[in-house]
Motif scaffolding. Structure first.
Motif, PDB file in Angstrom:
ATOM      1  N   MET A 158      -2.243   4.042   8.387  1.00 17.33           N
ATOM      2  CA  MET A 158      -1.964   3.034   7.366  1.00 17.33           C
ATOM      3  C   MET A 158      -1.589   1.680   7.963  1.00 17.33           C
ATOM      4  O   MET A 158      -1.719   0.660   7.305  1.00 17.33           O
ATOM      5  CB  MET A 158      -0.850   3.502   6.422  1.00 17.33           C
ATOM      6  N   VAL A 170       0.833  -1.212   0.000  1.00 18.22           N
ATOM      7  CA  VAL A 170       0.000   0.000   0.000  1.00 18.22           C
ATOM      8  C   VAL A 170       0.865   1.259   0.000  1.00 18.22           C
ATOM      9  O   VAL A 170       2.022   1.238   0.427  1.00 18.22           O
ATOM     10  CB  VAL A 170      -0.929   0.058   1.240  1.00 18.22           C
ATOM     11  N   ASN A 171       0.284   2.344  -0.516  1.00 19.52           N
ATOM     12  CA  ASN A 171       0.836   3.665  -0.208  1.00 19.52           C
ATOM     13  C   ASN A 171      -0.230   4.420   0.555  1.00 19.52           C
ATOM     14  O   ASN A 171      -1.403   4.053   0.541  1.00 19.52           O
ATOM     15  CB  ASN A 171       1.313   4.406  -1.448  1.00 19.52           C
ATOM     16  N   TYR A 172       0.208   5.457   1.269  1.00 18.84           N
ATOM     17  CA  TYR A 172      -0.739   6.129   2.157  1.00 18.84           C
ATOM     18  C   TYR A 172      -0.358   7.596   2.277  1.00 18.84           C
ATOM     19  O   TYR A 172       0.806   7.923   2.488  1.00 18.84           O
ATOM     20  CB  TYR A 172      -0.717   5.466   3.530  1.00 18.84           C
ATOM     21  N   ASN A 211      -4.025  -1.126   7.674  1.00 15.98           N
ATOM     22  CA  ASN A 211      -4.615  -1.395   6.364  1.00 15.98           C
ATOM     23  C   ASN A 211      -4.099  -2.664   5.691  1.00 15.98           C
ATOM     24  O   ASN A 211      -4.876  -3.556   5.365  1.00 15.98           O
ATOM     25  CB  ASN A 211      -4.377  -0.205   5.424  1.00 15.98           C
ATOM     26  N   SER A 212      -2.770  -2.712   5.443  1.00 16.16           N
ATOM     27  CA  SER A 212      -2.264  -3.808   4.609  1.00 16.16           C
ATOM     28  C   SER A 212      -2.387  -5.188   5.263  1.00 16.16           C
ATOM     29  O   SER A 212      -2.443  -6.188   4.536  1.00 16.16           O
ATOM     30  CB  SER A 212      -0.828  -3.529   4.154  1.00 16.16           C
ATOM     31  N   GLN A 223       3.750  10.590   0.605  1.00 21.53           N
ATOM     32  CA  GLN A 223       3.160   9.258   0.680  1.00 21.53           C
ATOM     33  C   GLN A 223       4.138   8.306   1.370  1.00 21.53           C
ATOM     34  O   GLN A 223       5.321   8.257   1.020  1.00 21.53           O
ATOM     35  CB  GLN A 223       2.902   8.709  -0.737  1.00 21.53           C
ATOM     36  N   SER A 266      -3.161  11.093   9.516  1.00 26.98           N
ATOM     37  CA  SER A 266      -1.727  10.808   9.741  1.00 26.98           C
ATOM     38  C   SER A 266      -0.893  12.073   9.614  1.00 26.98           C
ATOM     39  O   SER A 266       0.217  12.052   9.090  1.00 26.98           O
ATOM     40  CB  SER A 266      -1.245   9.718   8.780  1.00 26.98           C
TER      41      SER A 266
END
Lengths: 66, 333
Positions: free
Chosen positions: B293, B12-14, B296-297, B185, B88
């Motif tokens: 984040m 992921v990117n965040y 998330n992943s 990011q 964030s």
């Protein structure tokens, strides 16, 4: 990503590496990507779990445009 | 009847910050009579470590020990404005504001020291232990406590500074969708290794590997805690959090949040976490935000691991035994 990779018969991690965004790519909202590192976190994760990657995937870099 | 093992990946990117409506945070800093630098904020530390990290930013900028920094925050009646703890953004926005405030205070601190030591302020430096000294002549120095006392009682000055981080509102271009919604990011890849019991449908996460690129890790120990604590939350979303864990029987179901099922210590997998650093130009000392984040992943990584283990592709969280068993039944039929 996983479903597409398996449909195409490509290793899911290699499929992600091939498609990872890099510095200079344009994102959906038309912002030029910078400071990217998606490729590098995946390469390091592959190291941690012993997931074999051919050299062409090992040498990929977020710093180099496609 | 078998226990099936599988491995799944997610990357992921965040974004750090969200400024489609403009996104400011402010900081004020002043020295007390004895040389403690008080940082006034209204930013909220809800356990993510903001107070520690902004104290580090101030100490580094002032050139003083972290013991000389005191963070006074979270009273929105009295503190300088902060947009809030979300997106964030805390370390990035507030860290930048604190660095700006501390830099202004440092300049005044050196001015007062220059008067006390009868030298030019440009010839002064901090030694990091609490002294301001003359470059190349370290014996000519003054301690911050004496310096702050002199500022108050001899020179009639405040040693203080103001800081603000403000990213302008980004207008969306309706025709193209063009916008600038974030400041940088961060990136992550999670690998989950699971075991699926094809008789009971229970999924156990055996190991989780996390690699995060977070710009400069201002406090690597706390960043790692964030990664591993967030992974716990992701695991909880993925496997536990439902009001109907024993459906269709409701007898033992939770009736309120105190009975809501979440992972206990025995459910937490072995974790290995690695931080990579690619400092961001816009961040305080290069830091990006990694708050939200981290939960998330783990979720798609666990879903992909379940598929790898038993061929069941689950699309609804949480991945309860019932859903796993229904998926296995569908495969067999």
């Amino acid at each position: 990503m996983d479903r597409i990779a398996r449909e195409l018969g490509i290793d899911p991690l290699r499929f992600r590496l091939r498609n990872a965004y890099r510095d200079g790519d344009m994102k959906a909202h038309r912002k030029i990507a910078e400071g990217t590192a998606l490729i590098e976190v995946m390469q390091k994760a592959a190291d941690l779990v012993g997931h074999e990657l051919p050299d062409e995937y090992r040498t990929m870099s977020s710093l180099e445009g496609r | 009847m078998a226990r099936l093992r599988g491995r799944g990946y997610a990357a992921v990117n965040y974004p750090t910050g969200m400024n489609l409506g403009g996104d400011p945070s402010q900081a004020l800093i002043h020295a007390t009579t004895t040389g403690t630098f008080v940082i006034s904020l209204s930013s909220v530390d809800l356990g993510q470590g903001l107070k520690t990290v902004v104290a580090q930013c101030a100490a580094e900028t002032l050139g003083l020990p972290i013991e000389n920094v005191l963070v006074d925050t979270a009273d929105t009646d009295t503190g300088p404005h902060c947009m809030g703890t979300f997106a964030s953004r805390g370390t990035h926005r507030v860290g930048n504001a604190v660095i700006m405030a501390a830099a202004e205070a440092r300049a005044i601190m050196l001015d007062v020291a220059a008067e006390e030591l009868e030298v030019d302020a440009v010839d002064l430096e901090t030694d990091g232990t609490g002294y301001v000294q003359v470059k190349g002549a370290a014996e000519k120095r003054i301690h911050i406590t004496d310096l702050a006392l002199a500022a108050h009682f001899t020179h009639g000055r405040t040693i203080s500074g103001r800081g603000v981080f403000m990213k302008d509102k980004s207008e969306v271009v309706p025709e193209t969708g063009e916008m600038d919604p974030d400041s940088c990011q961060a990136h992550a890849c999670t690998v989950a290794e699971v075991e699926v019991d094809d008789e009971t449908g229970v999924v156990e996460v055996l190991r989780m590997y996390s690699v995060y690129e977070i710009g400069r890790a201002l406090n690597p120990a706390m960043a790692t805690q964030q990664v591993e604590g967030g992974a716990w939350m992701g695991l909880s979303h993925a496997l536990f959090e439902t009001t109907e864990p024993y459906y269709p029987a409701r007898d033992h179901g939770p009736v309120d949040f105190s009975e809501y099922l979440m992972p206990g210590a025995g459910d937490v997998p072995q974790q290995r976490s690695v931080l990579l650093e690619r400092p961001a130009d816009s961040g305080p000392f290069g830091a990006k935000g990694i708050g939200e984040m981290t939960a998330n992943s783990p979720i798609p990584a666990i879903a992909n691991a379940i598929f790898d283990a038993c061929g069941v592709r689950l699309e609804h969280m949480p991945f309860t035994p019932e859903r796993v068993l229904r998926g296995l039944d569908a495969l067999r039929s």
